[in-house]
Design an enzyme around this catalytic site. Sequence first.
Site, mmCIF file in Angstrom:
data_model
loop_
_atom_site.group_PDB
_atom_site.id
_atom_site.type_symbol
_atom_site.label_atom_id
_atom_site.label_comp_id
_atom_site.label_asym_id
_atom_site.label_seq_id
_atom_site.Cartn_x
_atom_site.Cartn_y
_atom_site.Cartn_z
ATOM 1 N N ALA A 72 0.839 -1.204 0.000
ATOM 2 C CA ALA A 72 0.000 0.000 0.000
ATOM 3 C C ALA A 72 0.872 1.252 0.000
ATOM 4 C CB ALA A 72 -0.894 -0.005 1.227
ATOM 5 N N GLY A 73 0.305 2.342 -0.525
ATOM 6 C CA GLY A 73 0.975 3.634 -0.499
ATOM 7 C C GLY A 73 1.583 4.004 -1.834
ATOM 8 N N THR A 96 -3.660 3.870 1.148
ATOM 9 C CA THR A 96 -4.823 3.906 2.022
ATOM 10 C C THR A 96 -5.868 4.902 1.521
ATOM 11 O OG1 THR A 96 -3.564 3.254 3.977
ATOM 12 C CG2 THR A 96 -5.570 4.473 4.374
ATOM 13 N N ASN A 121 8.656 8.850 4.919
ATOM 14 C CA ASN A 121 7.483 9.574 4.420
ATOM 15 C C ASN A 121 6.596 10.008 5.573
ATOM 16 O OD1 ASN A 121 4.502 8.379 4.286
ATOM 17 N ND2 ASN A 121 5.914 6.625 4.334
ATOM 18 N N ARG A 122 6.024 11.184 5.391
ATOM 19 C CA ARG A 122 4.963 11.646 6.279
ATOM 20 C C ARG A 122 3.822 12.176 5.403
ATOM 21 N NH1 ARG A 122 9.216 15.336 7.643
ATOM 22 N NH2 ARG A 122 9.012 17.354 6.606
ATOM 23 N N PHE A 125 -1.832 10.157 4.540
ATOM 24 C CA PHE A 125 -3.063 9.653 3.890
ATOM 25 C C PHE A 125 -3.642 10.655 2.886
ATOM 26 C CE2 PHE A 125 -4.547 6.599 7.549
ATOM 27 C CZ PHE A 125 -3.531 5.718 7.221
ATOM 28 N N ASN A 149 -6.747 -0.972 0.852
ATOM 29 C CA ASN A 149 -6.276 -0.629 2.199
ATOM 30 C C ASN A 149 -7.085 0.567 2.685
ATOM 31 O OD1 ASN A 149 -4.584 0.986 4.065
ATOM 32 N ND2 ASN A 149 -3.054 -0.601 3.759
ATOM 33 N N SER A 183 -0.195 3.556 10.397
ATOM 34 C CA SER A 183 0.529 4.702 9.844
ATOM 35 C C SER A 183 0.946 5.610 10.989
ATOM 36 C CB SER A 183 -0.356 5.483 8.879
ATOM 37 O OG SER A 183 0.261 6.735 8.628
ATOM 38 N N ASN A 185 1.617 8.665 10.610
ATOM 39 C CA ASN A 185 1.425 10.044 10.154
ATOM 40 C C ASN A 185 0.021 10.598 10.357
ATOM 41 O OD1 ASN A 185 4.147 10.125 9.215
ATOM 42 N ND2 ASN A 185 3.504 8.849 7.479
ATOM 43 N N THR A 186 -0.849 9.830 11.012
ATOM 44 C CA THR A 186 -2.167 10.340 11.404
ATOM 45 C C THR A 186 -2.208 10.273 12.928
ATOM 46 O OG1 THR A 186 -3.233 9.608 9.362
ATOM 47 C CG2 THR A 186 -4.671 9.942 11.265
ATOM 48 N N LYS A 221 -3.086 -4.423 9.395
ATOM 49 C CA LYS A 221 -1.682 -4.048 9.168
ATOM 50 C C LYS A 221 -1.136 -3.340 10.397
ATOM 51 C CE LYS A 221 1.369 -1.837 5.812
ATOM 52 N NZ LYS A 221 1.441 -1.246 4.476
ATOM 53 N N SER A 249 5.237 -5.427 8.239
ATOM 54 C CA SER A 249 4.727 -4.317 9.002
ATOM 55 C C SER A 249 4.655 -3.052 8.158
ATOM 56 C CB SER A 249 5.682 -4.063 10.182
ATOM 57 O OG SER A 249 6.895 -3.497 9.685
ATOM 58 N N ASN A 250 4.176 -2.025 8.825
ATOM 59 C CA ASN A 250 4.216 -0.680 8.266
ATOM 60 C C ASN A 250 5.619 -0.089 8.501
ATOM 61 O OD1 ASN A 250 3.290 1.910 7.314
ATOM 62 N ND2 ASN A 250 1.218 1.242 7.884
HETATM 63 C C1 LIG Z 1 5.720 6.847 0.333
HETATM 64 C C2 LIG Z 1 5.066 5.759 1.125
HETATM 65 C C3 LIG Z 1 3.711 5.818 1.359
HETATM 66 C C4 LIG Z 1 3.084 4.808 2.083
HETATM 67 N N1 LIG Z 1 1.738 4.881 2.282
HETATM 68 C C5 LIG Z 1 1.101 3.851 2.908
HETATM 69 C C6 LIG Z 1 -0.301 3.853 3.043
HETATM 70 O O1 LIG Z 1 -0.994 4.757 2.587
HETATM 71 N N2 LIG Z 1 -0.879 2.816 3.709
HETATM 72 C C7 LIG Z 1 -0.144 1.772 4.223
HETATM 73 O O2 LIG Z 1 -0.729 0.845 4.803
HETATM 74 N N3 LIG Z 1 1.184 1.737 4.070
HETATM 75 C C8 LIG Z 1 1.824 2.743 3.440
HETATM 76 N N4 LIG Z 1 3.193 2.705 3.280
HETATM 77 C C9 LIG Z 1 3.958 1.574 3.893
HETATM 78 C C10 LIG Z 1 4.238 0.454 2.917
HETATM 79 O O3 LIG Z 1 3.057 -0.159 2.477
HETATM 80 C C11 LIG Z 1 5.127 -0.609 3.590
HETATM 81 O O4 LIG Z 1 4.432 -1.185 4.678
HETATM 82 C C12 LIG Z 1 6.442 -0.053 4.093
HETATM 83 O O5 LIG Z 1 6.942 0.937 3.227
HETATM 84 C C13 LIG Z 1 7.500 -1.136 4.263
HETATM 85 O O6 LIG Z 1 7.781 -1.779 3.047
HETATM 86 P P1 LIG Z 1 9.037 -1.363 2.107
HETATM 87 O O7 LIG Z 1 10.227 -1.284 3.016
HETATM 88 O O8 LIG Z 1 9.134 -2.440 1.100
HETATM 89 O O9 LIG Z 1 8.683 -0.044 1.531
HETATM 90 C C14 LIG Z 1 3.839 3.715 2.574
HETATM 91 C C15 LIG Z 1 5.219 3.653 2.322
HETATM 92 C C16 LIG Z 1 5.840 4.654 1.601
HETATM 93 C C17 LIG Z 1 7.318 4.562 1.334
#
Ligand SMILES: Cc1cc2nc3c(=O)[nH]c(=O)nc-3n(C[C@H](O)[C@H](O)[C@H](O)COP(=O)(O)O)c2cc1C
Length: 364
Positions: A72-73, A96, A121-122, A125, A149, A183, A185-186, A221, A249-250
């Site tokens: 996601a994201g 999300t 990232n911050r 959503f 998501n 997340s 960031n909320t 998640k 994880s997130n």
């Molecule tokens: C720019 C960015 C935006 C993200 N936005 C979301 C999101 O909206 N919802 C969510 O569940 N995870 C979000 N994530 C987390 C990713 O889904 C993932 O859990 C996390 O980045 C770890 O995986 P990675 O190391 O492969 O990136 C975001 C990650 C990044 C880098």
Amino acid sequence: MILSALSPFLRNQTVAGLTRDSLLRMDPEIAHGATITALRLGLAPQQEGADPPELRTSIAGLDLANPVGMAAGFDKNGEVPRPLALMGFGMVEIGTVTPRPQSGNPKPRLFRVPGAEGVINRMGFNNEGHEEVFRRLRDVRVPAALGVNIGANKDSDDFTADYAKGVERFAPLADYLTANISSPNTPGLRDLQQEDALKHLLDAVLNARGRATVSVPVFLKIAPDLDQAARDAIAGVVNGTGLDGLIVSNTTISRDPVAGMENAGEKGGLSGKPLFDLATIRLAQMRQRTSLPIIGVGGIHSVETALAKFEAGANAIQLYSALVFGGLDLLDRIKRGLASTIRTAGKHNISELVGTKTADWANR
Ligand SMILES: Cc1cc2nc3c(=O)[nH]c(=O)nc-3n(C[C@H](O)[C@H](O)[C@H](O)COP(=O)(O)O)c2cc1C
């Protein structure tokens, strides 16, 4: 800009004299927007041929041609799930998505930590809201498992109700749903991981799922920033419900692996390579606490790290940040590497590797 963004999709990296480096020199959020545009325009390569049978798997009743998903994201508004599926992801998780559209935090809000191949990232959503995303997805055929998501609006006075609305809205079209309560960031969102709040949330989410016309698997998640008591509490709650699985994880709020590096002081969640160890340890620790299916996410950047997630206890995996540094052909490399590891080990399917090193990882 858009042309530079295409470079990771092109097998021949010298097309038009462009390289992945040019994409990495762009502002990260502009580079991301251009990448989404490129995918929408159909400029990504499509996988040729079927996935090897060794990678076929099933999780929470979902049949996946391969166990590697887009996290996601990346596609928050459901603009490109079909091109991502055609590229070869076995599942694509959009979002999300929150009930009402929201713009997210002020820019800049997305940073690379180049020394560690990390991302901070911050975003907060930023998304177009349930109705717009639903309309966009309604008529799209996605040849992979489509995950939606769901989350809560920052200014909502009832976070739990927002998740129930997400289930109602997307149950009819998603192959699975993810309640994202992790997340960073909320403000206040991660408090939903606390025992009583989590019980209340899962009650609402699973009741909404029960009222839907189709039955859709629901994943939860969670964050990697959970101490032993918090992990025990989450396992205690989820094991007694009809939840279908966990995503571990997130991003992390910890900065230990990137201390002193460029952008390490930015607020938000850290992902990518420096998240790998923490997220994999948490995955193994949750595997010891539950028999629910687990999707392992966090820091996958190679065949070895993909493999380690299965060995730690994941039934499927997702990735995002490493695609920023490694390009989208990383997906192909991981799938080929996993299939050849399975064959070399004299095994027949990825499921035979699940949990073979859980204790090693959990005790690190
Ligand atoms: C720019 C960015 C935006 C993200 N936005 C979301 C999101 O909206 N919802 C969510 O569940 N995870 C979000 N994530 C987390 C990713 O889904 C993932 O859990 C996390 O980045 C770890 O995986 P990675 O190391 O492969 O990136 C975001 C990650 C990044 C880098």
